[in-house]
Design an enzyme around this catalytic site. Structure first.
Site, mmCIF file in Angstrom:
data_model
loop_
_atom_site.group_PDB
_atom_site.id
_atom_site.type_symbol
_atom_site.label_atom_id
_atom_site.label_comp_id
_atom_site.label_asym_id
_atom_site.label_seq_id
_atom_site.Cartn_x
_atom_site.Cartn_y
_atom_site.Cartn_z
ATOM 1 N N ASP A 192 27.607 46.893 37.411
ATOM 2 C CA ASP A 192 28.919 47.183 38.312
ATOM 3 C C ASP A 192 30.205 47.317 37.330
ATOM 4 O O ASP A 192 30.834 48.007 37.410
ATOM 5 C CB ASP A 192 28.833 46.262 39.517
ATOM 6 C CG ASP A 192 27.656 46.800 40.484
ATOM 7 O OD1 ASP A 192 27.112 47.637 40.348
ATOM 8 O OD2 ASP A 192 27.527 45.834 41.399
ATOM 9 N N ASN A 202 21.034 47.913 32.957
ATOM 10 C CA ASN A 202 21.056 47.103 34.161
ATOM 11 C C ASN A 202 19.459 46.212 34.114
ATOM 12 O O ASN A 202 19.713 45.039 34.460
ATOM 13 C CB ASN A 202 20.511 48.006 35.456
ATOM 14 C CG ASN A 202 22.063 48.493 36.002
ATOM 15 O OD1 ASN A 202 23.090 47.968 35.740
ATOM 16 N ND2 ASN A 202 21.908 49.549 36.641
ATOM 17 N N GLU A 219 25.354 56.440 37.248
ATOM 18 C CA GLU A 219 26.059 56.210 36.290
ATOM 19 C C GLU A 219 27.046 57.440 35.717
ATOM 20 O O GLU A 219 27.469 57.310 34.726
ATOM 21 C CB GLU A 219 24.957 55.639 35.143
ATOM 22 C CG GLU A 219 24.142 57.021 34.392
ATOM 23 C CD GLU A 219 22.794 57.093 35.258
ATOM 24 O OE1 GLU A 219 21.827 57.385 34.518
ATOM 25 O OE2 GLU A 219 22.837 56.902 36.303
#
Length: 230
Positions: free
Chosen positions: A115, A106, A142
């Site tokens: 995403d 991320n 996650e």
């Protein structure tokens, strides 16, 4: 007039907040609005109401990002499946799956890419677990979990390996991962072969422990163990 009000707060999620919801048990009926300040009126027959109810059920139990089941649905189902396995004397397997170094992913690629990676994992899981009794749920940021009724340890670990390889084969770059230059997952597998009273908690705890083992060994791998009565 034979009309019964619907729980509008729930229906609003589908039809929108600016409406008043009624059902018509005796067929279509025309209603006049009392004044211009009233919201639009929505008339639902029994068939439409049933469809909307099914949609609400889906919304309530599905993760909005990935489309798989949400954690609270899994929390309900694991207890049910453990009870069924205990009564029938059958086996039950559980996967706990995490994307390796997801926070770093991320930070490096951005949250939209994160995403997308979560959706990818969900699609891979759906492509591999498609029996009617199999359940896939998002368990955390996650993390995913998979319940496999009537599936013993050996076929479960084989399937987990196929999932790990399928994710790796997608070849999605992960420059900040210590496990591989592409997105990978670690999988913890636990199988219950014997009935125990705290079966759901013990099974989940063992699968999570095996996930930790996989991550400690570098990630991008499967670790598993069979749960026995203490």
């Amino acid at each position: 007039m034979g009309h019964q009000p619907v729980i509008a707060q729930a229906i609003y999620q589908i039809l929108g907040a600016d409406c008043e919801v009624l059902t018509a048990a005796d067929g279509p009926t025309t209603f006049a609005l009392c004044n211009e300040t009233l919201p639009d009126l929505v008339l639902l027959d029994d068939e439409t109401l049933k469809f909307q109810s099914e949609q609400l059920h889906t919304m309530a139990f599905r993760d909005t990002l990935t489309g798989v089941y949400a954690r609270h649905y899994f929390d309900e189902r694991i207890g049910v499946e453990c009870a069924l396995a205990r009564r029938s004397g059958s086996v039950l397997s559980l996967f706990v799956i995490e994307i390796d170094h997801f926070n770093a992913y991320n930070d490096y690629y951005g949250y939209q890419a994160g995403d997308d990676a979560l959706r990818l994992i969900a699609r891979v899981l759906e492509s591999r677990l498609h029996r009617p009794g199999d359940l896939i749920a998002r368990y955390g940021c996650e993390a995913f979990v998979c319940l496999l009724p009537a599936t013993d340890f050996e076929p479960s670990t084989q399937l987990a390996g196929k999932i790990e390889r399928a994710v790796r084969a997608r070849g999605i770059g992960h420059a900040s991962s210590a496990a591989a230059p592409v997105v990978t997952v670690s999988v913890g597998v636990a199988t219950s072969r014997r009935a125990i009273e705290d079966g759901s908690e013990a099974l989940l705890r063992l699968a999570d422990d095996q996930l930790c083992q996989a991550k400690q060994r570098g990630g991008g791998r499967v670790c598993g163990k069979v749960l026995y009565r203490p």
